[in-house]
Motif scaffolding. Structure first.
Motif, PDB file in Angstrom:
ATOM      1  N   GLN A 145       0.818  -1.206   0.000  1.00  0.00           N
ATOM      2  CA  GLN A 145       0.000   0.000   0.000  1.00  0.00           C
ATOM      3  C   GLN A 145       0.857   1.263   0.000  1.00  0.00           C
ATOM      4  N   ASP A 146       1.985   1.206   0.693  1.00  0.00           N
ATOM      5  CA  ASP A 146       2.836   2.394   0.798  1.00  0.00           C
ATOM      6  C   ASP A 146       4.117   2.292  -0.007  1.00  0.00           C
ATOM      7  N   SER A 147       4.358   1.153  -0.644  1.00  0.00           N
ATOM      8  CA  SER A 147       5.609   1.002  -1.390  1.00  0.00           C
ATOM      9  C   SER A 147       5.476   1.376  -2.854  1.00  0.00           C
ATOM     10  N   HIS A 148       4.281   1.194  -3.421  1.00  0.00           N
ATOM     11  CA  HIS A 148       4.081   1.397  -4.853  1.00  0.00           C
ATOM     12  C   HIS A 148       2.912   2.341  -5.126  1.00  0.00           C
ATOM     13  N   ALA A 149       3.147   3.304  -6.017  1.00  0.00           N
ATOM     14  CA  ALA A 149       2.045   4.074  -6.592  1.00  0.00           C
ATOM     15  C   ALA A 149       1.358   3.201  -7.635  1.00  0.00           C
ATOM     16  N   TRP A 150       0.076   3.507  -7.892  1.00  0.00           N
ATOM     17  CA  TRP A 150      -0.714   2.695  -8.818  1.00  0.00           C
ATOM     18  C   TRP A 150      -1.483   3.618  -9.750  1.00  0.00           C
ATOM     19  N   PHE A 151      -1.099   3.584 -11.020  1.00  0.00           N
ATOM     20  CA  PHE A 151      -1.810   4.327 -12.050  1.00  0.00           C
ATOM     21  C   PHE A 151      -2.450   3.344 -13.032  1.00  0.00           C
ATOM     22  N   MET A 152      -3.429   3.819 -13.790  1.00  0.00           N
ATOM     23  CA  MET A 152      -3.986   3.013 -14.875  1.00  0.00           C
ATOM     24  C   MET A 152      -3.993   3.851 -16.144  1.00  0.00           C
ATOM     25  N   ILE A 153      -3.478   3.271 -17.222  1.00  0.00           N
ATOM     26  CA  ILE A 153      -3.415   3.926 -18.519  1.00  0.00           C
ATOM     27  C   ILE A 153      -4.418   3.239 -19.427  1.00  0.00           C
ATOM     28  N   THR A 154      -5.287   4.008 -20.085  1.00  0.00           N
ATOM     29  CA  THR A 154      -6.282   3.424 -20.970  1.00  0.00           C
ATOM     30  C   THR A 154      -6.285   4.138 -22.313  1.00  0.00           C
ATOM     31  N   GLY A 155      -6.867   3.457 -23.296  1.00  0.00           N
ATOM     32  CA  GLY A 155      -7.095   4.102 -24.585  1.00  0.00           C
ATOM     33  C   GLY A 155      -6.453   3.375 -25.750  1.00  0.00           C
ATOM     34  N   ASP A 156      -7.035   3.572 -26.920  1.00  0.00           N
ATOM     35  CA  ASP A 156      -6.518   2.936 -28.119  1.00  0.00           C
ATOM     36  C   ASP A 156      -5.091   3.358 -28.435  1.00  0.00           C
ATOM     37  N   ALA A 157      -4.708   4.557 -28.008  1.00  0.00           N
ATOM     38  CA  ALA A 157      -3.363   5.054 -28.290  1.00  0.00           C
ATOM     39  C   ALA A 157      -2.343   4.647 -27.228  1.00  0.00           C
ATOM     40  N   ALA A 158      -2.777   3.914 -26.193  1.00  0.00           N
ATOM     41  CA  ALA A 158      -1.877   3.584 -25.088  1.00  0.00           C
ATOM     42  C   ALA A 158      -0.614   2.850 -25.538  1.00  0.00           C
ATOM     43  N   PRO A 159      -0.697   1.819 -26.384  1.00  0.00           N
ATOM     44  CA  PRO A 159       0.538   1.132 -26.802  1.00  0.00           C
ATOM     45  C   PRO A 159       1.520   2.062 -27.509  1.00  0.00           C
ATOM     46  N   ASP A 160       0.997   2.988 -28.332  1.00  0.00           N
ATOM     47  CA  ASP A 160       1.882   3.938 -29.012  1.00  0.00           C
ATOM     48  C   ASP A 160       2.524   4.896 -28.013  1.00  0.00           C
ATOM     49  N   MET A 161       1.773   5.309 -27.013  1.00  0.00           N
ATOM     50  CA  MET A 161       2.336   6.174 -25.978  1.00  0.00           C
ATOM     51  C   MET A 161       3.441   5.466 -25.220  1.00  0.00           C
ATOM     52  N   PHE A 162       3.197   4.209 -24.840  1.00  0.00           N
ATOM     53  CA  PHE A 162       4.200   3.461 -24.088  1.00  0.00           C
ATOM     54  C   PHE A 162       5.484   3.279 -24.899  1.00  0.00           C
ATOM     55  N   ALA A 163       5.382   3.233 -26.212  1.00  0.00           N
ATOM     56  CA  ALA A 163       6.579   3.071 -27.045  1.00  0.00           C
ATOM     57  C   ALA A 163       7.564   4.216 -26.852  1.00  0.00           C
ATOM     58  N   LYS A 164       7.093   5.342 -26.347  1.00  0.00           N
ATOM     59  CA  LYS A 164       7.957   6.492 -26.119  1.00  0.00           C
ATOM     60  C   LYS A 164       8.738   6.386 -24.813  1.00  0.00           C
ATOM     61  N   ILE A 165       8.241   5.588 -23.850  1.00  0.00           N
ATOM     62  CA  ILE A 165       8.862   5.568 -22.527  1.00  0.00           C
ATOM     63  C   ILE A 165       9.254   4.169 -22.064  1.00  0.00           C
ATOM     64  N   CYS A 166       8.960   3.143 -22.877  1.00  0.00           N
ATOM     65  CA  CYS A 166       9.163   1.759 -22.456  1.00  0.00           C
ATOM     66  C   CYS A 166       9.696   0.938 -23.622  1.00  0.00           C
ATOM     67  N   GLY A 167      10.685   0.088 -23.350  1.00  0.00           N
ATOM     68  CA  GLY A 167      11.290  -0.722 -24.397  1.00  0.00           C
ATOM     69  C   GLY A 167      10.517  -1.970 -24.762  1.00  0.00           C
ATOM     70  N   VAL A 168       9.490  -2.323 -23.976  1.00  0.00           N
ATOM     71  CA  VAL A 168       8.691  -3.513 -24.257  1.00  0.00           C
ATOM     72  C   VAL A 168       7.566  -3.152 -25.226  1.00  0.00           C
ATOM     73  N   ASP A 169       7.353  -3.985 -26.216  1.00  0.00           N
ATOM     74  CA  ASP A 169       6.285  -3.790 -27.194  1.00  0.00           C
ATOM     75  C   ASP A 169       4.958  -4.189 -26.559  1.00  0.00           C
ATOM     76  N   LEU A 170       4.114  -3.200 -26.253  1.00  0.00           N
ATOM     77  CA  LEU A 170       2.853  -3.452 -25.565  1.00  0.00           C
ATOM     78  C   LEU A 170       1.656  -3.459 -26.512  1.00  0.00           C
ATOM     79  N   ARG A 171       1.898  -3.558 -27.799  1.00  0.00           N
ATOM     80  CA  ARG A 171       0.783  -3.658 -28.739  1.00  0.00           C
ATOM     81  C   ARG A 171       0.005  -4.953 -28.478  1.00  0.00           C
ATOM     82  N   PRO A 172      -1.316  -4.923 -28.718  1.00  0.00           N
ATOM     83  CA  PRO A 172      -2.169  -6.067 -28.345  1.00  0.00           C
ATOM     84  C   PRO A 172      -1.705  -7.404 -28.898  1.00  0.00           C
TER      85      PRO A 172
END
Length: 244
Positions: A145-172
């Motif tokens: 509860q106090d060690s990790h923040a928890w966000f949720m990212i949604t939307g059709d553009a989410a995989p493209d957004m993650f490509a800017k900040i993350c090296g893992v391919d998150l496309r469906p």
């Protein structure tokens, strides 16, 4: 603004590490399981549309916990959880909670979006060492509860957004529902769990609470070209109820 009533503040409710940022953005909060949770930012209908395109929500006020060590999975199974054999997979529980298997003997539990807290409260209350000798191995609690923040990212553009900040391919077609990536996000360590809302791509993002403000800002910056912005929990709940 969406500031909590004074009586809530006096009761010292649990607040998100980015509480001030969501308040500055106009969040209206409600109390869920003793936590202040942004429910909306003033217009739930526009937030629903935004959540379908590109959005971020702060869920840090919702219940979560963890267990780790030899015997952990067997003990949780004895408590009624269903956890599959594969690591880096999240397994849905009755009531909507997810049991994220980060390693063979490590489970990170996050509540469902209805956020009753019932399962997590029960598990936290049920764990204790036995009196038998030798002592049965049942793992040990890892309070999250106090060690990790928890966000949720949604939307059709989410995989493209993650490509800017993350090296893992998150496309469906590369990152199936339930998959977990323990990876670098905007140059810091984080955990990404795919958990679609209806037909809309959705990802839980868990990261060190000490860097929550930095990560929130980094994601907002990365999603700006897609028209992304914060939404509240109400939009996420509705997102899973409507057709795409």
């Amino acid at each position: 603004m969406g500031a909590l009533p004074k009586v809530f503040a006096q009761n010292q409710l649990r607040r998100s590490p980015i509480y001030r940022l969501t308040q500055a953005a106009g969040a209206f909060c409600e109390v869920i399981n003793s936590g202040a949770v942004p429910m909306h930012y003033g217009n739930s209908d526009s937030e629903l549309d935004r959540a379908r395109r590109m959005a971020i929500a702060d869920l840090s006020g919702l219940p979560r916990t963890g267990f780790k060590g030899t015997g952990t999975v067997d003990w949780l199974a004895g408590q009624g959880l269903t956890i599959g054999p594969d690591s880096n997979m999240a397994y849905r529980q009755d009531g909507g909670a997810l049991a994220a298997r980060l390693a063979p003997t490590e489970i990170f539990l996050i509540d469902g979006l209805e956020a009753t807290g019932a399962l997590i409260d029960r598990l936290n209350g049920a764990w204790n060492w036995g009196t038998e000798k030798p002592r049965k191995l049942i793992g040990y609690p890892m309070p999250r509860q106090d060690s990790h923040a928890w966000f949720m990212i949604t939307g059709d553009a989410a995989p493209d957004m993650f490509a800017k900040i993350c090296g893992v391919d998150l496309r469906p077609h590369k990152f199936a529902p339930g998959r977990i990536a323990q990876t670098s996000l905007a140059k810091m360590s984080g955990i990404v769990i795919r958990d679609d809302r209806g037909a809309i791509p959705a990802f839980h993002l868990l990261a060190d609470v000490a860097s929550a403000e930095y990560l929130w800002g980094a994601v907002l910056d990365a999603m700006s070209e897609f028209g992304g912005a914060p939404v509240g929990l109400q939009a996420l709940r509705r997102l899973g109820e409507v057709p795409s």
